[in-house]
Design an enzyme around this catalytic site. Structure first.
Site, short mmCIF file in Angstrom:
data_model
loop_
_atom_site.label_atom_id
_atom_site.label_comp_id
_atom_site.label_asym_id
_atom_site.label_seq_id
_atom_site.Cartn_x
_atom_site.Cartn_y
_atom_site.Cartn_z
N HIS A 1 50.46 -33.20 -62.47
CA HIS A 1 49.47 -32.16 -62.75
C HIS A 1 49.47 -31.84 -64.25
CE1 HIS A 1 53.15 -29.64 -61.89
NE2 HIS A 1 52.75 -29.11 -63.03
P1 TYD Z 1 54.81 -27.71 -58.10
O1 TYD Z 1 54.51 -27.06 -59.40
O2 TYD Z 1 53.71 -28.48 -57.43
O3 TYD Z 1 56.10 -28.67 -58.23
P2 TYD Z 1 56.42 -29.97 -59.13
O4 TYD Z 1 55.28 -30.20 -60.06
O5 TYD Z 1 57.69 -29.64 -59.82
O6 TYD Z 1 56.62 -31.11 -58.18
O7 TYD Z 1 55.36 -26.61 -57.12
C1 TYD Z 1 55.97 -26.91 -55.88
C2 TYD Z 1 55.79 -25.73 -54.93
O8 TYD Z 1 56.46 -24.56 -55.43
C3 TYD Z 1 54.35 -25.33 -54.73
O9 TYD Z 1 54.17 -25.05 -53.34
C4 TYD Z 1 54.16 -24.05 -55.52
C5 TYD Z 1 55.56 -23.46 -55.55
N1 TYD Z 1 55.83 -22.74 -56.83
C6 TYD Z 1 55.89 -21.36 -56.84
O10 TYD Z 1 55.70 -20.69 -55.80
N2 TYD Z 1 56.16 -20.71 -58.02
C7 TYD Z 1 56.37 -21.40 -59.17
O11 TYD Z 1 56.63 -20.78 -60.25
C8 TYD Z 1 56.30 -22.85 -59.15
C9 TYD Z 1 56.50 -23.65 -60.41
C10 TYD Z 1 56.03 -23.47 -57.95
#
Ligand code: TYD
Length: 133
Positions: free
Chosen positions: A49
């Site tokens: 992302h």
């Molecule tokens: P995501 O940012 O998609 O993870 P990565 O890019 O590290 O693989 O986030 C994973 C999950 O965690 C998603 O369901 C959203 C949640 N999340 C929060 O609730 N708060 C936060 O600050 C972050 C970064 C993620």
């Protein structure tokens, strides 16, 4: 490419080491949120992302991993393995991260509260929004 490798001052003596982070010469923004990532299989690929506004500093506080950053024009791979180093990723950068050591813990310092609307999770949308404008 909108990233920088930051080097933090280490306070250390025979007892061990300590790094303190706050906005100033060594750290670029007021920290509104901290989260950390661990327990990843070596070859899992996370991220996929970009953020419209959010800025982040990634610190590999234990172990090592690779970040692949993409501004739509070029890609760079950055290996993090040093708790005194911070990878400062500005907005509009597509990121993935992988190649996790077993003991890898990545601490992320963020400039904004969590906001799903700030995410761009589709690569073609990223190219349209960021690169073609
Ligand atoms: P995501 O940012 O998609 O993870 P990565 O890019 O590290 O693989 O986030 C994973 C999950 O965690 C998603 O369901 C959203 C949640 N999340 C929060 O609730 N708060 C936060 O600050 C972050 C970064 C993620």
């Amino acid at each position: 490419m909108m990233y920088e490798l930051l080097k933090f001052s280490v306070h250390g003596n025979y007892q061990g080491k300590l790094i303190a982070l706050e906005k100033g010469d060594e750290f670029p923004f007021d920290i509104k949120r901290v989260y950390y990532i661990w327990g990843n299989e070596k070859n899992v690929i996370r991220g996929h992302h970009a953020h419209r506004k959010l800025e982040q500093v990634m610190v590999c506080v234990a172990g090592s991993c690779d970040f692949i950053l993409d501004d739509g024009r070029e890609k760079v791979k950055i290996h993090l393995n040093d708790p005194s180093q911070g990878l400062y990723i500005k907005h509009n950068i597509w990121r993935t991260f992988t190649n996790f050591s077993k003991d890898c813990v990545v601490m992320v310092l963020a400039s904004e509260y969590y906001d799903e609307a700030d995410y761009i999770r589709d690569y073609n949308l990223f190219l349209n929004e960021v690169v073609n404008n």
